[in-house]
Scaffold this motif. Structure first.
Motif, PDB file in Angstrom:
ATOM      1  N   ALA A  47      22.027  59.532  65.934  1.00 44.28           N
ATOM      2  CA  ALA A  47      21.200  60.059  67.020  1.00 44.28           C
ATOM      3  C   ALA A  47      20.383  58.948  67.698  1.00 44.28           C
ATOM      4  N   LEU A  48      20.193  57.835  66.999  1.00 45.47           N
ATOM      5  CA  LEU A  48      19.492  56.704  67.615  1.00 45.47           C
ATOM      6  C   LEU A  48      20.389  55.988  68.617  1.00 45.47           C
ATOM      7  N   GLY A  49      21.692  56.239  68.506  1.00 41.19           N
ATOM      8  CA  GLY A  49      22.638  55.581  69.406  1.00 41.19           C
ATOM      9  C   GLY A  49      23.297  54.354  68.796  1.00 41.19           C
ATOM     10  N   VAL A  50      23.042  54.114  67.510  1.00 40.15           N
ATOM     11  CA  VAL A  50      23.638  52.936  66.861  1.00 40.15           C
ATOM     12  C   VAL A  50      25.060  53.251  66.391  1.00 40.15           C
ATOM     13  N   GLN A  51      25.796  52.210  66.021  1.00 37.70           N
ATOM     14  CA  GLN A  51      27.140  52.396  65.471  1.00 37.70           C
ATOM     15  C   GLN A  51      27.081  52.244  63.952  1.00 37.70           C
ATOM     16  N   ILE A  52      28.019  52.902  63.300  1.00 39.72           N
ATOM     17  CA  ILE A  52      28.020  52.856  61.838  1.00 39.72           C
ATOM     18  C   ILE A  52      29.420  52.538  61.321  1.00 39.72           C
ATOM     19  N   SER A  53      29.466  51.616  60.368  1.00 36.06           N
ATOM     20  CA  SER A  53      30.764  51.338  59.751  1.00 36.06           C
ATOM     21  C   SER A  53      30.668  51.476  58.235  1.00 36.06           C
ATOM     22  N   ILE A  54      31.791  51.781  57.616  1.00 40.56           N
ATOM     23  CA  ILE A  54      31.852  51.812  56.154  1.00 40.56           C
ATOM     24  C   ILE A  54      32.467  50.500  55.693  1.00 40.56           C
ATOM     25  N   ASP A  55      31.638  49.721  54.988  1.00 34.67           N
ATOM     26  CA  ASP A  55      31.967  48.368  54.553  1.00 34.67           C
ATOM     27  C   ASP A  55      32.779  48.399  53.262  1.00 34.67           C
ATOM     28  N   ASP A  56      33.498  47.325  53.000  1.00 35.48           N
ATOM     29  CA  ASP A  56      34.247  47.169  51.740  1.00 35.48           C
ATOM     30  C   ASP A  56      35.133  48.380  51.481  1.00 35.48           C
ATOM     31  N   PHE A  57      35.683  48.939  52.537  1.00 31.42           N
ATOM     32  CA  PHE A  57      36.416  50.194  52.377  1.00 31.42           C
ATOM     33  C   PHE A  57      37.632  50.003  51.484  1.00 31.42           C
ATOM     34  N   GLY A  58      37.820  50.971  50.588  1.00 30.19           N
ATOM     35  CA  GLY A  58      38.963  50.936  49.674  1.00 30.19           C
ATOM     36  C   GLY A  58      38.568  50.542  48.265  1.00 30.19           C
ATOM     37  N   THR A  59      37.351  49.994  48.109  1.00 28.48           N
ATOM     38  CA  THR A  59      36.928  49.566  46.776  1.00 28.48           C
ATOM     39  C   THR A  59      36.117  50.635  46.057  1.00 28.48           C
ATOM     40  N   GLY A  60      35.596  51.596  46.807  1.00 27.97           N
ATOM     41  CA  GLY A  60      34.759  52.625  46.196  1.00 27.97           C
ATOM     42  C   GLY A  60      35.582  53.853  45.881  1.00 27.97           C
ATOM     43  N   TYR A  61      34.905  54.933  45.635  1.00 27.07           N
ATOM     44  CA  TYR A  61      35.626  56.148  45.302  1.00 27.07           C
ATOM     45  C   TYR A  61      35.288  57.224  46.309  1.00 27.07           C
ATOM     46  N   SER A  62      35.254  56.846  47.578  1.00 27.83           N
ATOM     47  CA  SER A  62      34.859  57.858  48.546  1.00 27.83           C
ATOM     48  C   SER A  62      35.950  58.904  48.641  1.00 27.83           C
ATOM     49  N   SER A  63      35.504  60.118  48.815  1.00 29.44           N
ATOM     50  CA  SER A  63      36.435  61.207  48.893  1.00 29.44           C
ATOM     51  C   SER A  63      37.014  61.234  50.305  1.00 29.44           C
ATOM     52  N   LEU A  64      38.304  60.961  50.391  1.00 28.59           N
ATOM     53  CA  LEU A  64      38.941  60.883  51.703  1.00 28.59           C
ATOM     54  C   LEU A  64      38.807  62.190  52.466  1.00 28.59           C
ATOM     55  N   GLY A  65      38.758  63.276  51.727  1.00 25.30           N
ATOM     56  CA  GLY A  65      38.632  64.580  52.360  1.00 25.30           C
ATOM     57  C   GLY A  65      37.354  64.723  53.171  1.00 25.30           C
ATOM     58  N   TYR A  66      36.329  63.988  52.751  1.00 27.18           N
ATOM     59  CA  TYR A  66      35.048  64.086  53.453  1.00 27.18           C
ATOM     60  C   TYR A  66      34.926  63.109  54.609  1.00 27.18           C
ATOM     61  N   LEU A  67      35.823  62.128  54.616  1.00 26.16           N
ATOM     62  CA  LEU A  67      35.710  61.054  55.603  1.00 26.16           C
ATOM     63  C   LEU A  67      35.566  61.601  57.023  1.00 26.16           C
ATOM     64  N   ARG A 119      34.187  64.181  57.957  1.00 26.12           N
ATOM     65  CA  ARG A 119      32.886  64.820  58.196  1.00 26.12           C
ATOM     66  C   ARG A 119      31.763  63.809  58.411  1.00 26.12           C
ATOM     67  N   PHE A 120      32.002  62.561  58.029  1.00 27.49           N
ATOM     68  CA  PHE A 120      30.952  61.548  58.193  1.00 27.49           C
ATOM     69  C   PHE A 120      30.949  61.029  59.625  1.00 27.49           C
ATOM     70  N   PRO A 121      29.798  61.078  60.292  1.00 29.23           N
ATOM     71  CA  PRO A 121      29.749  60.571  61.663  1.00 29.23           C
ATOM     72  C   PRO A 121      29.715  59.041  61.685  1.00 29.23           C
ATOM     73  N   VAL A 122      30.836  58.424  61.355  1.00 27.49           N
ATOM     74  CA  VAL A 122      30.919  56.954  61.381  1.00 27.49           C
ATOM     75  C   VAL A 122      31.941  56.535  62.430  1.00 27.49           C
ATOM     76  N   ASP A 123      31.888  55.254  62.814  1.00 22.82           N
ATOM     77  CA  ASP A 123      32.730  54.758  63.893  1.00 22.82           C
ATOM     78  C   ASP A 123      33.877  53.894  63.411  1.00 22.82           C
ATOM     79  N   LYS A 124      33.714  53.328  62.227  1.00 23.77           N
ATOM     80  CA  LYS A 124      34.629  52.262  61.855  1.00 23.77           C
ATOM     81  C   LYS A 124      34.751  52.094  60.341  1.00 23.77           C
ATOM     82  N   LEU A 125      35.921  51.629  59.914  1.00 28.86           N
ATOM     83  CA  LEU A 125      36.101  51.237  58.516  1.00 28.86           C
ATOM     84  C   LEU A 125      36.322  49.730  58.476  1.00 28.86           C
ATOM     85  N   LYS A 126      35.667  49.076  57.540  1.00 26.16           N
ATOM     86  CA  LYS A 126      35.933  47.651  57.322  1.00 26.16           C
ATOM     87  C   LYS A 126      36.740  47.529  56.039  1.00 26.16           C
TER      88      LYS A 126
END
Ligand code: C2E
Ligand code: CA
Ligand code: CA
Ligand code: CA
Length: 278
Positions: free
Chosen positions: A170-190, A192-199
């Motif tokens: 809502a501030l107007g900034v961009q968001i990325s998920i860093d180090d993607f693939g090393t964590g255990y993020s649930s792909l099903g939720y991806l 739903r997350f208001p992010v712009d980019k995967l690194k």
């Protein structure tokens, strides 16, 4: 055997003590470092793979320790995350990065995106969005040029993450998920997350050879991201072969030693001038 054990114990003990003392010393040095501005930022460019243009820069903190010299974040960020100093340090990083961006604008550099790493503690900090808003206002940083990098681990509390990310977006900034693939993020939720980019984490890019398993991982992450309307940055690009592979997969951006290591602000400025002319 008992004797050997005792000897080992005796020679082991002082080592442990030294390590603990060393650690305590670093902690008290860290407190001083915050007050006396011993931290600096190094900057590493992000390059658009379709155009070859420099589109952004990531700010990476370093500690100019009076005795130990220049320390990489791996040697002190984990300590600050444990003792809470990451909150004032993280705020310093955000402020310094936004001020630098402003200084570059005033020096006539074309606007580029500034990426800043957030730690878990910051992500959970009370009124984080307000704090960032205030930094944006103080520095005149256009929000769309600030990118916040979070990690997968911060999204483990799904509802909290969605709520916090929405406040940041809502501030107007961009968001990325860093180090993607090393964590255990649930792909099903991806989605739903208001992010712009995967690194994509460097570990998958290092051995990126056609037909290898990392190639399969990078291709899969990239196409999944694109289907979810997310952009992709590859970290740790060091050679032509990796670059070619990423370009073919329509990965949007790359970052790595192939272009340059993270460098101080003044060097980045001349590096940028040089590379945007050619
Ligand atoms: P990161 O966010 O994944 O940052 C990228 C790291 O990879 C940087 O290490 C960078 O120097 C390194 N790198 C970039 N390209 C290449 C390459 O081609 N080859 C190799 N071998 N390495 C490459 P650095 O600066 O030591 O930072 C390490 C980590 O410390 C960062 O990883 C980030 O997690 C953390 N960090 C750095 N600055 C901050 C900060 O201001 N706040 C927080 N919370 N964490 C930070
Ligand atoms: Ca990062
Ligand atoms: Ca990273
Ligand atoms: Ca990394």
């Amino acid at each position: 055997a008992a004797k050997i054990h005792r000897n080992e114990y005796q020679s082991y003990r002082p080592e442990m003590t030294r390590t603990t003392q060393d650690r305590l010393r670093l902690e008290s040095d860290l407190r001083k470092a915050l007050e006396t501005e011993q931290f600096t930022l190094a900057y590493q460019p992000l390059v658009n793979l379709a155009t070859g243009r420099i589109v952004g820069v990531e700010a990476l903190v370093r500690w100019q320790h009076p005795q130990r010299g220049l320390l990489p974040p791996g040697e002190f960020i984990p300590i600050t995350e444990e003792n809470g100093l990451i909150l004032p340090l993280g705020e310093w990083v955000l402020l310094a990065a936004c001020k630098q961006n402003k200084a570059w604008q005033e020096a006539g550099m074309p606007p580029i995106r500034m990426s800043v790493n957030l730690s878990m503690r910051q992500f959970r900090q009370h009124r984080l969005a307000d704090r960032i808003q205030s930094i944006l206002e103080q520095t005149g940083m256009p929000p769309e040029y600030l990118e916040l990098e979070i990690t997968e681990s911060m999204t483990s509390d799904v509802e909290f993450a969605i709520h916090t990310l929405a406040e940041l977006k809502a501030l107007g900034v961009q968001i990325s998920i860093d180090d993607f693939g090393t964590g255990y993020s649930s792909l099903g939720y991806l989605k739903r997350f208001p992010v712009d980019k995967l690194k994509i984490d460097r570990s998958f890019v290092t051995d990126l050879t056609e037909g290898g398993s990392d190639a399969a991982i990078v291709s899969t992450i990239t196409s999944m991201a694109h289907q979810l309307k997310l952009k992709v940055t590859a970290e740790g690009v060091e050679n032509d072969e990796q670059l070619r592979f990423l370009r073919e997969r329509k990965c949007e951006e790359a970052q790595g030693y192939y272009f340059t290591k993270p460098i101080p602000a003044n060097l980045f400025e001349s590096w940028y001038r040089h590379h945007s002319q050619s």
